[in-house]
Write a protein that holds these residues in place. Structure first.
Motif, PDB file in Angstrom:
ATOM      1  N   PHE A  81     -21.994 -40.632 -14.906  1.00 22.28           N
ATOM      2  CA  PHE A  81     -22.430 -39.672 -13.890  1.00 22.28           C
ATOM      3  C   PHE A  81     -22.012 -38.272 -14.337  1.00 22.28           C
ATOM      4  N   GLY A  82     -22.910 -37.318 -14.173  1.00 19.43           N
ATOM      5  CA  GLY A  82     -22.567 -35.945 -14.503  1.00 19.43           C
ATOM      6  C   GLY A  82     -21.537 -35.399 -13.523  1.00 19.43           C
ATOM      7  N   ASP A  83     -20.811 -34.369 -13.957  1.00 20.94           N
ATOM      8  CA  ASP A  83     -19.826 -33.761 -13.057  1.00 20.94           C
ATOM      9  C   ASP A  83     -20.434 -32.581 -12.297  1.00 20.94           C
ATOM     10  N   ASP A  84     -21.762 -32.621 -12.116  1.00 21.04           N
ATOM     11  CA  ASP A  84     -22.462 -31.589 -11.357  1.00 21.04           C
ATOM     12  C   ASP A  84     -22.765 -32.090  -9.949  1.00 21.04           C
ATOM     13  N   HIS A  85     -23.437 -31.259  -9.153  1.00 20.60           N
ATOM     14  CA  HIS A  85     -23.772 -31.656  -7.776  1.00 20.60           C
ATOM     15  C   HIS A  85     -24.684 -32.878  -7.757  1.00 20.60           C
ATOM     16  N   TYR A  86     -25.599 -32.966  -8.717  1.00 20.54           N
ATOM     17  CA  TYR A  86     -26.505 -34.106  -8.752  1.00 20.54           C
ATOM     18  C   TYR A  86     -25.733 -35.400  -8.953  1.00 20.54           C
ATOM     19  N   GLY A  87     -24.802 -35.382  -9.907  1.00 17.74           N
ATOM     20  CA  GLY A  87     -24.002 -36.575 -10.171  1.00 17.74           C
ATOM     21  C   GLY A  87     -23.155 -36.959  -8.974  1.00 17.74           C
ATOM     22  N   GLU A  88     -22.589 -35.961  -8.312  1.00 21.92           N
ATOM     23  CA  GLU A  88     -21.774 -36.229  -7.125  1.00 21.92           C
ATOM     24  C   GLU A  88     -22.616 -36.844  -6.015  1.00 21.92           C
ATOM     25  N   TYR A  89     -23.819 -36.306  -5.844  1.00 21.66           N
ATOM     26  CA  TYR A  89     -24.720 -36.839  -4.826  1.00 21.66           C
ATOM     27  C   TYR A  89     -25.105 -38.288  -5.122  1.00 21.66           C
ATOM     28  N   CYS A  90     -25.466 -38.564  -6.389  1.00 19.66           N
ATOM     29  CA  CYS A  90     -25.860 -39.934  -6.752  1.00 19.66           C
ATOM     30  C   CYS A  90     -24.699 -40.899  -6.577  1.00 19.66           C
ATOM     31  N   TRP A  91     -23.499 -40.505  -6.979  1.00 17.89           N
ATOM     32  CA  TRP A  91     -22.324 -41.374  -6.820  1.00 17.89           C
ATOM     33  C   TRP A  91     -22.098 -41.698  -5.350  1.00 17.89           C
ATOM     34  N   ASP A  92     -22.093 -40.671  -4.505  1.00 19.03           N
ATOM     35  CA  ASP A  92     -21.849 -40.894  -3.080  1.00 19.03           C
ATOM     36  C   ASP A  92     -22.943 -41.756  -2.457  1.00 19.03           C
ATOM     37  N   ALA A  93     -24.198 -41.505  -2.827  1.00 15.84           N
ATOM     38  CA  ALA A  93     -25.303 -42.266  -2.251  1.00 15.84           C
ATOM     39  C   ALA A  93     -25.188 -43.746  -2.601  1.00 15.84           C
ATOM     40  N   LEU A  94     -24.754 -44.050  -3.825  1.00 14.40           N
ATOM     41  CA  LEU A  94     -24.653 -45.441  -4.254  1.00 14.40           C
ATOM     42  C   LEU A  94     -23.393 -46.117  -3.721  1.00 14.40           C
ATOM     43  N   GLU A  95     -22.254 -45.442  -3.831  1.00 10.75           N
ATOM     44  CA  GLU A  95     -21.002 -46.064  -3.425  1.00 10.75           C
ATOM     45  C   GLU A  95     -20.849 -46.088  -1.904  1.00 10.75           C
ATOM     46  N   GLN A  96     -21.027 -44.949  -1.264  1.00 11.69           N
ATOM     47  CA  GLN A  96     -20.831 -44.874   0.186  1.00 11.69           C
ATOM     48  C   GLN A  96     -22.054 -45.354   0.952  1.00 11.69           C
ATOM     49  N   GLY A  97     -23.245 -44.974   0.490  1.00 14.38           N
ATOM     50  CA  GLY A  97     -24.455 -45.325   1.221  1.00 14.38           C
ATOM     51  C   GLY A  97     -24.900 -46.757   1.032  1.00 14.38           C
ATOM     52  N   GLU A  98     -24.725 -47.298  -0.189  1.00 17.52           N
ATOM     53  CA  GLU A  98     -25.242 -48.635  -0.482  1.00 17.52           C
ATOM     54  C   GLU A  98     -24.158 -49.672  -0.695  1.00 17.52           C
ATOM     55  N   GLY A  99     -22.902 -49.269  -0.776  1.00 26.86           N
ATOM     56  CA  GLY A  99     -21.816 -50.227  -0.961  1.00 26.86           C
ATOM     57  C   GLY A  99     -21.757 -50.826  -2.354  1.00 26.86           C
ATOM     58  N   ILE A 100     -22.252 -50.106  -3.354  1.00 27.06           N
ATOM     59  CA  ILE A 100     -22.235 -50.586  -4.734  1.00 27.06           C
ATOM     60  C   ILE A 100     -20.883 -50.282  -5.370  1.00 27.06           C
ATOM     61  N   ASP A 101     -20.345 -51.250  -6.085  1.00 31.62           N
ATOM     62  CA  ASP A 101     -19.057 -51.093  -6.753  1.00 31.62           C
ATOM     63  C   ASP A 101     -19.247 -50.245  -8.016  1.00 31.62           C
ATOM     64  N   LEU A 102     -18.618 -49.067  -8.037  1.00 35.12           N
ATOM     65  CA  LEU A 102     -18.713 -48.168  -9.180  1.00 35.12           C
ATOM     66  C   LEU A 102     -17.406 -48.073  -9.953  1.00 35.12           C
ATOM     67  N   SER A 103     -16.551 -49.074  -9.809  1.00 32.49           N
ATOM     68  CA  SER A 103     -15.259 -49.021 -10.499  1.00 32.49           C
ATOM     69  C   SER A 103     -15.412 -49.047 -12.013  1.00 32.49           C
ATOM     70  N   MET A 104     -16.552 -49.534 -12.518  1.00 31.29           N
ATOM     71  CA  MET A 104     -16.804 -49.543 -13.953  1.00 31.29           C
ATOM     72  C   MET A 104     -17.535 -48.279 -14.416  1.00 31.29           C
ATOM     73  N   SER A 105     -17.888 -47.412 -13.496  1.00 30.26           N
ATOM     74  CA  SER A 105     -18.605 -46.187 -13.839  1.00 30.26           C
ATOM     75  C   SER A 105     -17.628 -45.055 -14.111  1.00 30.26           C
ATOM     76  N   ARG A 106     -18.117 -44.001 -14.723  1.00 27.34           N
ATOM     77  CA  ARG A 106     -17.295 -42.856 -15.082  1.00 27.34           C
ATOM     78  C   ARG A 106     -18.041 -41.549 -14.821  1.00 27.34           C
ATOM     79  N   THR A 107     -17.304 -40.535 -14.383  1.00 22.83           N
ATOM     80  CA  THR A 107     -17.832 -39.175 -14.344  1.00 22.83           C
ATOM     81  C   THR A 107     -17.500 -38.508 -15.672  1.00 22.83           C
ATOM     82  N   VAL A 108     -18.504 -37.943 -16.328  1.00 26.48           N
ATOM     83  CA  VAL A 108     -18.332 -37.369 -17.660  1.00 26.48           C
ATOM     84  C   VAL A 108     -18.224 -35.850 -17.553  1.00 26.48           C
ATOM     85  N   PRO A 109     -17.066 -35.285 -17.832  1.00 26.95           N
ATOM     86  CA  PRO A 109     -16.894 -33.827 -17.727  1.00 26.95           C
ATOM     87  C   PRO A 109     -17.847 -33.077 -18.653  1.00 26.95           C
TER      88      PRO A 109
END
Length: 382
Positions: A81-109
């Motif tokens: 996931f990018g460390d921009d607003h788009y990446g933050e939005y996608c992360w939140d939508a998937l983890e908080q909105g859909e309940g998807i486990d993102l523990s294996m995902s990474r934000t890339v500076p």
């Protein structure tokens, strides 16, 4: 926002204490999708086109992850996931909105999120994408999910967020690429996961099944009719499915408006289910939804024809909304469709009987049809 109906777990009767916490694992690239709908025709050079509808949502591999999660499967996604607003939005939508486990995902500076703009018109879509490959992360000792006995992926691996060892899961979904082997596929299969795979267009033009080394680890292979016929040198999708069933336990060939055809290579049994006729608004993500429905039915140990019917139904429901992950149906949509379709006078009783297996799964009451979906848009935090 998830459309899942609380309390519906398609695997409830099969779950045991020793089972893995993850039902399905997948990895890939997450895009920010911006979708325009209601275009009367393709954009014309030198002019401005106005769309009657627009939405945004996580796309790419997020389409499949969302479809799985909305069907009640515990889904784990490894992605960058990018460390921009788009990446933050996608992360939140998937983890908080859909309940998807993102523990294996990474934000890339310092890496920006890939973006796809999709324009839907005349039942088709045109897409424009932009993005750069994320830089490969350094291998960190003790990284969550890493098996130190496994060989680290090459720096050119398609998803730099992917851990060297996937979590234990009932199933994993892979996208096969000619000439390339992903070490994680063999690892997941060795740890007990059923591998479900699709494939893209072979740009090399060779169409050689031996160039798909990870096919040997697959439980199911789900190409479309054109891909299946090219890979098997046949001129009939059904013949192609039987040929593929000699290489994998389950061969599923999607036939577009004709539905899907599947062959069980272990038993020789075959099944075909026609497509549900719907007015398609946007086909984005329909193939991902089909795979998610088939995976759900397979893990739930349904008969082959029921799996095809369910996969086709979920795909049909998805094309009636715009967007990829945005349109993936949950049990609320399925229940509402089943309640409504039986009230229509012109329905063929035999066709309805094909979906009678839903009775045992769905709640006795459902929300009214049509359902009003939440339409996510990009929100920038203060």
């Amino acid at each position: 926002m998830s459309t899942d109906t609380p309390g519906i777990d398609p695997l409830l009767a099969l779950r045991a204490p020793q089972d893995p916490a993850c039902d399905v694992f997948l990895t890939g690239t997450v895009f920010l999708d911006i979708i325009f709908t209601g275009l009367d025709s393709a954009p014309v050079r030198g002019t401005e086109s106005w769309a009657r509808g627009m939405g945004s949502s996580p796309g790419g591999v997020a389409n499949m992850a969302t479809a799985l999660a909305r069907l009640g499967l515990h889904t784990s996604l490894a992605a960058a996931f990018g460390d921009d607003h788009y990446g933050e939005y996608c992360w939140d939508a998937l983890e908080q909105g859909e309940g998807i486990d993102l523990s294996m995902s990474r934000t890339v500076p310092g890496w920006h999120s890939p973006v796809t703009v999709s324009m839907a018109y005349e039942g088709e879509r045109t897409m424009v994408s932009h993005g750069h490959e994320a830089p490969a992360p350094e291998a960190l000792p003790g990284q969550a999910g890493v098996d130190p006995t496994e060989t680290a992926p090459a720096a050119s691996a398609p998803d730099p967020a992917f851990p060297r060892c996937p979590p234990r899961a009932r199933a994993a979904i892979a996208s096969l690429v000619p000439g390339r082997s992903e070490p994680w596929v063999a690892t997941a299969a060795r740890h007990g996961a059923l591998i479900f795979a699709d494939v893209g267009w072979d740009e090399t033009g060779r169409w050689d099944l031996d160039a798909l080394p990870d096919l040997a680890h697959c439980e199911a292979f789900l190409p479309n009719a054109e891909e299946a016929m090219r890979y098997t040198r046949t001129d009939c999708p059904r013949a192609a499915a039987h040929a593929l069933a000699e290489r994998v336990p389950l061969a599923v060939v999607t036939l577009g408006a004709e539905g899907a055809y599947a062959v069980d290579g272990r038993t020789g049994a075959a099944a075909q289910v026609p497509a549900i006729e719907v007015e398609a608004l946007d086909p984005t993500g329909a193939g991902d939804v089909f795979v998610a429905g088939f995976v759900t039915g397979t893990l739930a140990d349904w008969p082959l024809a029921d799996r095809l019917a369910f996969a086709g139904l979920t795909a049909a429901l998805s094309v009636q909304e715009f967007g990829g992950s945005l349109s993936a149906p949950g049990w609320a949509e399925i229940a509402a469709w089943w309640q409504r379709i039986r009230t229509l006078d012109d329905q063929d009783p035999t066709a309805l009987e094909r979906y009678a297996f839903l009775e045992e799964l769905l709640p006795t009451t459902a929300r009214a049809w049509p359902l009003r979906r939440a339409v996510p848009t990009i929100g920038f935090r203060q």
